[in-house]
Enzyme design. Structure first.
Site, mmCIF file in Angstrom:
data_model
loop_
_atom_site.group_PDB
_atom_site.id
_atom_site.type_symbol
_atom_site.label_atom_id
_atom_site.label_comp_id
_atom_site.label_asym_id
_atom_site.label_seq_id
_atom_site.Cartn_x
_atom_site.Cartn_y
_atom_site.Cartn_z
ATOM 1 N N SER A 9 0.841 -1.189 0.000
ATOM 2 C CA SER A 9 0.000 0.000 0.000
ATOM 3 C C SER A 9 0.877 1.239 0.000
ATOM 4 C CB SER A 9 -0.914 0.013 1.228
ATOM 5 O OG SER A 9 -1.543 1.269 1.335
ATOM 6 N N HIS A 34 -0.858 -1.010 -4.564
ATOM 7 C CA HIS A 34 -2.187 -0.723 -4.025
ATOM 8 C C HIS A 34 -2.312 0.767 -3.734
ATOM 9 C CE1 HIS A 34 -5.971 -1.943 -2.125
ATOM 10 N NE2 HIS A 34 -5.711 -1.040 -1.196
ATOM 11 N N ASP A 36 -4.586 3.657 -2.247
ATOM 12 C CA ASP A 36 -5.712 3.946 -1.362
ATOM 13 C C ASP A 36 -6.269 5.321 -1.690
ATOM 14 O OD1 ASP A 36 -5.898 1.690 0.635
ATOM 15 O OD2 ASP A 36 -3.778 2.184 0.814
ATOM 16 N N MET A 38 -9.076 8.035 -1.125
ATOM 17 C CA MET A 38 -10.063 8.432 -0.124
ATOM 18 C C MET A 38 -10.513 9.860 -0.391
ATOM 19 S SD MET A 38 -8.134 6.960 3.270
ATOM 20 C CE MET A 38 -7.073 5.520 3.175
ATOM 21 N N HIS A 67 -8.077 1.246 -4.997
ATOM 22 C CA HIS A 67 -9.142 0.965 -4.031
ATOM 23 C C HIS A 67 -9.831 2.279 -3.695
ATOM 24 C CE1 HIS A 67 -10.121 -0.271 0.410
ATOM 25 N NE2 HIS A 67 -11.218 -0.157 -0.324
ATOM 26 N N MET A 69 -12.195 4.380 -1.812
ATOM 27 C CA MET A 69 -12.993 4.566 -0.608
ATOM 28 C C MET A 69 -13.654 5.928 -0.741
ATOM 29 S SD MET A 69 -10.201 2.958 2.027
ATOM 30 C CE MET A 69 -8.843 3.170 0.863
ATOM 31 N N MET A 138 -12.339 -6.035 3.881
ATOM 32 C CA MET A 138 -11.567 -5.133 4.731
ATOM 33 C C MET A 138 -11.359 -5.768 6.104
ATOM 34 S SD MET A 138 -10.684 -2.474 3.010
ATOM 35 C CE MET A 138 -10.060 -1.506 4.397
ATOM 36 N N ASP A 172 -7.183 -6.381 3.352
ATOM 37 C CA ASP A 172 -6.524 -5.082 3.473
ATOM 38 C C ASP A 172 -6.754 -4.540 4.871
ATOM 39 O OD1 ASP A 172 -5.587 -2.490 3.271
ATOM 40 O OD2 ASP A 172 -6.960 -1.873 1.682
ATOM 41 N N GLY A 173 -5.652 -4.364 5.599
ATOM 42 C CA GLY A 173 -5.738 -3.769 6.925
ATOM 43 C C GLY A 173 -5.054 -4.605 7.982
ATOM 44 N N GLY A 194 0.892 -2.264 4.168
ATOM 45 C CA GLY A 194 1.554 -0.976 4.061
ATOM 46 C C GLY A 194 2.701 -0.850 5.027
ATOM 47 N N THR A 195 2.366 -0.570 6.272
ATOM 48 C CA THR A 195 3.375 -0.387 7.306
ATOM 49 C C THR A 195 4.308 -1.583 7.402
ATOM 50 O OG1 THR A 195 1.813 0.975 8.561
ATOM 51 C CG2 THR A 195 3.712 0.103 9.748
#
Length: 217
Positions: A9, A34, A36, A38, A67, A69, A138, A172-173, A194-195
């Site tokens: 991500s 990916h 994100d 938003m 993605h 959102m 999610m 994801d998450g 991501g992280t």
């Protein structure tokens, strides 16, 4: 089960050098990038949009997994198609006519994914599963990176895998080396992290370990 696809991500990357971050992730073995997206309405955060995807497309041939959102995702289909997005994943909760939106994305030449938030029952996507390329479950509330993995979402993944053995199922998450086994065993094969990737000592090794966890199932 379909082969693993690891999707770092870019929300966890350095936005000041996004093209370099994308190339670095590809060099480290990423299958998808990916993105994100938003809008500050559907989720309480504001990130990147179609102009940035368009700019990135000039610097990478990588698969751009977008993605969205966002509220009213229908209005953005043409923009993302023109920008060069490869996958347009919208939220079931954000549209009044998911089947029509699936067709609109297909007609625009993109692959189509449909996402569900943690409180949304997985049954809402059953009638669409044979019409989409991917379903995203999610595993955090959408909106911010760095949240904890919600293991209680795994029954959704497990049911989807049992019903649709060849479908790409994305999670994801909160995905990391200490949570990947739960997701992989449930049947997820497209892993957004991501992280866990960007902040690791070796993103290349982390991507390889995430892939191994999926492919060994």
């Amino acid at each position: 089960m379909p082969a693993a696809k690891i999707a770092p991500s870019l929300l966890s990357g350095d936005f000041a050098k996004l093209a370099d971050e994308c190339q670095y992730m590809v060099d480290c073995g990423a299958d998808y990038l990916h993105m994100d997206i938003m809008d500050g309405h559907f989720v309480p955060n504001l990130t990147l949009g179609a102009p940035i995807i368009k700019s990135l497309r000039q610097h990478t041939d990588a698969f751009l997994d977008c993605h969205l959102m966002v509220s009213h995702p229908e209005q953005w289909v043409d923009d993302y198609a023109k920008a060069g997005a490869d996958m347009f994943t919208f939220h079931f909760e954000a549209t009044q006519d998911a089947p029509a939106l699936v067709q609109k994305v297909r007609d625009a030449g993109m692959k189509v994914g449909i996402a569900i938030k943690p409180k949304t029952p997985v049954s809402v996507v059953f009638e669409l599963a044979d019409k989409v390329d991917m379903i995203l479950v999610m595993t955090v509330e959408p909106g911010f990176g760095g949240q904890s993995f919600m293991a209680d979402m795994m029954p959704k993944v497990r049911e989807l895998r049992q019903r649709y053995p060849e479908l790409d199922i994305q999670v994801d998450g909160g995905l990391a080396l200490d949570t990947i086994d739960q997701a992989a065993k449930a049947g997820a094969n497209v892993i957004v992290a991501g992280t866990a990737i960007f902040k690791s000592a070796s993103p290349k090794d982390t991507i390889a370990l995430l892939r191994k966890a999926v492919d060994e199932q």
